[in-house]
Design a protein around this motif. Structure first.
Motif, PDB file in Angstrom:
ATOM      1  N   UNK A 184      78.346  28.749 -34.035  1.00  0.00           N
ATOM      2  CA  UNK A 184      79.056  29.545 -33.021  1.00  0.00           C
ATOM      3  C   UNK A 184      78.542  30.977 -33.036  1.00  0.00           C
ATOM      4  N   UNK A 185      78.349  31.495 -34.222  1.00  0.00           N
ATOM      5  CA  UNK A 185      77.873  32.876 -34.296  1.00  0.00           C
ATOM      6  C   UNK A 185      76.443  32.994 -33.779  1.00  0.00           C
ATOM      7  N   UNK A 186      75.736  31.882 -33.722  1.00  0.00           N
ATOM      8  CA  UNK A 186      74.417  31.862 -33.095  1.00  0.00           C
ATOM      9  C   UNK A 186      74.512  31.594 -31.602  1.00  0.00           C
ATOM     10  N   UNK A 187      75.758  31.556 -31.088  1.00  0.00           N
ATOM     11  CA  UNK A 187      75.940  31.441 -29.639  1.00  0.00           C
ATOM     12  C   UNK A 187      76.009  30.039 -29.098  1.00  0.00           C
ATOM     13  N   UNK A 188      76.133  29.074 -30.002  1.00  0.00           N
ATOM     14  CA  UNK A 188      76.204  27.693 -29.541  1.00  0.00           C
ATOM     15  C   UNK A 188      77.670  27.264 -29.398  1.00  0.00           C
ATOM     16  N   UNK A 189      77.922  26.493 -28.373  1.00  0.00           N
ATOM     17  CA  UNK A 189      79.219  25.830 -28.286  1.00  0.00           C
ATOM     18  C   UNK A 189      79.321  24.841 -29.438  1.00  0.00           C
ATOM     19  N   UNK A 209      82.206  21.207 -42.762  1.00  0.00           N
ATOM     20  CA  UNK A 209      82.726  21.582 -41.443  1.00  0.00           C
ATOM     21  C   UNK A 209      82.662  23.085 -41.212  1.00  0.00           C
ATOM     22  N   UNK A 210      83.149  23.853 -42.169  1.00  0.00           N
ATOM     23  CA  UNK A 210      83.367  25.277 -41.913  1.00  0.00           C
ATOM     24  C   UNK A 210      82.064  26.047 -41.711  1.00  0.00           C
ATOM     25  N   UNK A 263      87.740  29.197 -40.052  1.00  0.00           N
ATOM     26  CA  UNK A 263      86.788  28.592 -39.111  1.00  0.00           C
ATOM     27  C   UNK A 263      87.183  28.883 -37.668  1.00  0.00           C
ATOM     28  N   UNK A 264      88.451  28.618 -37.404  1.00  0.00           N
ATOM     29  CA  UNK A 264      88.920  28.865 -36.037  1.00  0.00           C
ATOM     30  C   UNK A 264      88.709  30.325 -35.630  1.00  0.00           C
ATOM     31  N   UNK A 265      89.187  31.240 -36.479  1.00  0.00           N
ATOM     32  CA  UNK A 265      89.163  32.651 -36.081  1.00  0.00           C
ATOM     33  C   UNK A 265      87.732  33.130 -35.871  1.00  0.00           C
ATOM     34  N   UNK A 266      86.859  32.724 -36.766  1.00  0.00           N
ATOM     35  CA  UNK A 266      85.489  33.241 -36.638  1.00  0.00           C
ATOM     36  C   UNK A 266      84.774  32.626 -35.433  1.00  0.00           C
ATOM     37  N   UNK A 267      85.035  31.355 -35.188  1.00  0.00           N
ATOM     38  CA  UNK A 267      84.431  30.736 -34.004  1.00  0.00           C
ATOM     39  C   UNK A 267      85.035  31.322 -32.733  1.00  0.00           C
ATOM     40  N   UNK A 268      86.336  31.455 -32.717  1.00  0.00           N
ATOM     41  CA  UNK A 268      86.991  31.978 -31.511  1.00  0.00           C
ATOM     42  C   UNK A 268      86.478  33.379 -31.185  1.00  0.00           C
TER      43      UNK A 268
END
Lengths: 370, 370, 370, 370
Positions: free
Chosen positions: D96-101, D88-89, D118-123
């Motif tokens: 997300x860091x590649x700009x994908x939802x 998952x992580x 995971x949350x913090x880095x995606x957010x």
């Protein structure tokens, strides 16, 4: 894995058209590999703007406003008639006579004559044909049939079935209230389903008496039908249908009592079957109706779906139904006994007609098939 | 047929006094012949007008305003303590020490200390003693015990029990809300029943954690208790009690999961037991929770009542309970294991106290009996 | 508080004799003060040893082997006929003509003729009379009547009622299978209850068609009856009764659909009523059948019993029924409409006869009362 | 009607991959017009033969054996992580860091630390993100939320939730039993759903105590967790999860009691909601839990489906869930409050960790979020 394709031509884009189309689209990947791969060739409807949007929505390659175009389309191998009752006979016959397999919504015709004609002419062509009594394809219903066939509930003594809905008083103008379009009211719409499952689960009806009622002033068709029936095997019971049962949203309920057990079902809880078996052991002291959540790997149709307990919806009955038809087409196998043929559609109509005759004349009617 | 009499002295004429009295009167002819024939000697209560009317109503030969008169009355062989919690210990001990058999309502005392003292002193006298955990005498509960004892559901892994009522917010001043009179709130009133049945059906509780809540401002006792428990046999689960569950009128619900099956119960449908057995045959494909209508001739206690399906009421649990006690008295037999003794009353109190300690201190508490 | 006494003479000590006797004994203290205080004067039965034991068991002062002795006994003010069907007419008439109030078990007679004769002759005497259709006195049934009368479910469109039991195949020789003694089978035994409640809750039946079945070879009476009915108010529906419904222990089920709501009931859960009301607010979005646990202080008959949710049993219907009769006697008030009179007993018999005629002749029968 | 497309990259093709893929395919025509039109760009899995077949089956244009290929694929706008917990992580963060939802199955991580990261880095990337707590998208659950938010059941006093399944003893080797892959057992798999709905319907959990059990010898993870909880708003209750509850196939059951009413739900009957409202009128005398068949035109999500009473299945929750996400993407709107974000995924993990700490240490744990 290469799956052979079959071209589908659809008549109708309303309630039933949506349900059938969903089945073609879903079975293509849920029942993997599908028996045949549906190709949505064309959809027909009288309102061009509406049918055009339906084609876009559902992915039909083309839309047409005349069903005869479907009949003439050589890419189409399966004609799906999801139109209103007065459009069942002629297109279905024409499609079959053009060599296409056919599935037609119920009731097959507006009366037994029309249904008989449709059946005979379609049967004469040799195509596969199916009357869309989809409730035979609810997993719990199929399980019931297995239990009955295995003799687990013994000799059948009773069938009581009712299909109850509530919208009869609040809906306005509908083709379903128009005798010329619909043939009958609750009887053909809902009662036909009860009759079909009674035939599928118990056997042929020998005699019946009925009373109908039209509660809405000015309405041409029956709002409710009540009947008592005797089956050829000696079982007796009741068959009812009503659009005037407040609080019953889609309550197709039936119960079978046999010498060794009983089975009960309610479409509003379609993933469940109530089963009582008198002879089970251990637990003579712990007998009672079991709430069987029909969702185990070994339950009918369940190989297509989810882990146990992850229940499916009403629409999935159509997935199973059309999967069955495509299998019969692929294998040149019989649609019967699990699939309802147009003969079954006709037979249900014959019983419906007998109910109307009894309701009018007051006498007990014998059911005889031509 | 001559049935030996036993004189009954009753303390209390409210809810429980009515329920117990009804039991004496009913068992005299419903359980025929009764083990002993109850003679309603005298009833005690503090309000003379009220207790006088109760005596007339129920047929007690005399009424008294001091329970000590009952203790001194040589005609009385069985002292029935249906009074409030703060009147449990002293009269029950005194009656036993005067040589009378005793039955005392639950909770036995307001805390474990008081309950222990009551049990020990009564036990020392050698009389028969019973703590009125009447739900052991519901036919479905006894049937559950039989199923568990027979190993039909295998090793037990879970017990989840909740006793939910709704009147906590709307009732006004009651002794049940008074800590000095009641000891605790929902815990002793309702939770004690859950604890007792968990011990009766699963076994001793080894450890627990709990949270309590008092929703009504100013109230001294708990309105609800929530706890997690581990039993000595390794099963884990939850025990709850609340007087703040809107719509739950008298919902004492529990479920047991074992390695081979499960059982579930709801007091609002006390004639039914939900039983799931994994190994039953025939019908691997038709498994599920059975709704057992516990009303067959071979079901527990049912020899006293009606043909199958003619269900009985809540009050009948007391008929069975007192019938059991009278049988033990007549035969000089053990009240345990099916009847709860004062030791069982004490043990439930010990668990209740552990819950209160955990709720206050926050830690997991070990249950140990003295 | 001095309650005036009434002497009771009982005919029969089997199932119904036990149920009625329990009612007299229970109402004496549960419905406090009772309208009249029952004095159990004498009980009659043909088997002297058995009736003697019954007298001892239940507390009848005397036992007799000839019911005429009861009729002649001046101490008896109320004659309770709990005997078999072929002993309904003559003793009931004789008792009434001797000036005693009468209550007679259902069916009133073995056919409409006998029932009519009984009613007319009893009515001519001016005594209070009651036909023991006890289900009118189930709290949930009375609540249903209140809801219907208040117009809360609007105009009634449907009634479907079935009384299903399962013992028809396994019981051996019984007077209930003997046409001369019983008159009919499931019809008079169970169907009469359905007919009575349909009349109580919906209204008079105008026309019907029926089919009967006798599954057990050699049996003289019907094992099941199936009928469709039309009521004078336009409602239509079904009435069924069967002793061959495996797993249905005592399943008297009915449902009423009206223009504004629906009500459903099952005797196996007699403390519950399913109620759907279309117009309730708030919560348009949260409509559905409510499971009403009919056990609140304000519910019918509930003032006699326990706190909410402490459910009562099947037998309590008789407590309410006889309480109603004693009140009518004390106040010289009408037994109707809530109590069934012997006229109601006759009317049910007239409907039963019409069902038998239809079953035999095949035609729709009109119900007409003499 | 031109609907803007969105490219979907899927990680996983097993249970969840099937469920999510079905959602994309179904919403494309059932929710018409869909917010965005899913384009099934590619699917990733480690077993090439299997993932190739999955691509063919479901219609993904390509298949890959390394999820990083999906991350690098510019055609993909939405990354759907339906892989096992230990995948998952990293992929979710990378996508997300590649700009994908991103949408990621639950539990978000194997513990709170991983979930937080995971949350913090995606957010931090600003993409839309969702944790697939799909039960928020069951119509009955959303209806419950509406009722709670409207204050119709008043202040909440209790939440009791349990997610019970039965396969824990019979399944063999699974990644779900492997602590390194799964993080925890029943807790993260089932308990996380209970925690999430309790937060969605009641509010934040403030403190809890828990006990876990591992019944299967040698198993690394918990087979069951039992906990008591106190919410910030004062409500108290229980949260349970077990894979050892025989007969409970997919029984996610919860009940909420408030000062003015109660709501109860069971996933095995996911189209129904039990609702009790104390203040409804008319019908003070006809109160009780209503079985709301959540299938009316005005019910949540129902505009996409069928006429009332034609129930839907478990899988449809995913259709609603992804429809919600696509709408948020299209409109640049918040996923919260109805959609669970990765923050919600993290918060559930924080509660899970507190349960494990309490189970180990025995103390009551306070839940605090970072």
């Amino acid at each position: 894995m290469a799956v052979e394709p079959i071209g589908v031509g659809m008549l109708g884009y309303a309630f039933m058209g949506k349900a059938h189309t969903n089945a073609y689209k879903t079975l293509a990947y849920m029942t993997w590999p599908p028996p045949l791969m549906p190709q949505l060739v064309a959809i027909a409807g009288r309102n061009e703007a509406a049918v055009a949007e339906a084609a876009q929505r559902y992915g039909y390659a083309e839309h047409v406003t005349d069903w005869k175009t479907l009949v003439a389309d050589e890419r189409i191998g399966l004609f799906d008639n999801s139109g209103p009752n007065d459009l069942h006979a002629q297109p279905t016959i024409a499609a079959a006579e053009a060599g296409k397999h056919v599935i037609c919504e119920k009731p097959l015709g507006r009366d037994a004559d029309e249904s008989y004609e449709t059946w005979r002419r379609v049967a004469a062509t040799g195509v596969k044909h199916m009357c869309a009594f989809n409730y035979r394809f609810v997993p719990a219903v199929r399980l019931a049939r297995q239990i009955v066939e295995a003799g687990e509930i013994g000799e059948i003594q009773h069938f009581r079935g009712a299909y109850l809905q509530e919208w009869g008083a609040t809906e306005g103008e509908l083709w379903r209230f128009d005798k010329a379009a619909a043939g009958s009211g609750a009887l053909g719409d809902l009662g036909a389903h009860v009759i079909d499952l009674s035939r599928y689960l118990v056997g042929e009806i020998e005699a019946l008496s009925a009373i109908t009622a039209t509660f809405q002033p000015g309405r041409e068709v029956d709002d409710a039908v009540e009947s008592v029936v005797r089956f050829e095997n000696g079982a007796v019971g009741t068959i009812e249908a009503s659009r005037f049962s407040q609080g019953r949203k889609n309550a197709f309920r039936w119960e079978i009592n046999g010498s060794k057990g009983s089975i009960a079902f309610d479409l509003e809880r379609l993933n469940e079957l109530q089963v009582h078996l008198t002879g089970s052991a251990p637990g003579e002291r712990a007998q009672g109706f079991r709430t069987v959540l029909v969702s185990e790997a070994e339950h009918p149709f369940w190989e297509h779906w989810w882990p146990q307990g992850h229940i499916i919806g009403w629409e999935h009955s159509f997935v199973h139904e059309i999967h069955h038809l495509l299998t019969a087409i692929r294998d040149d196998a019989d649609v019967a006994p699990h699939g309802a043929t147009l003969e079954d559609g006709y037979r249900a109509a014959e019983v419906c007609d007998a109910m109307l005759r009894s309701a009018e004349g007051g006498g007990r009617e014998t059911v005889s098939y031509r």
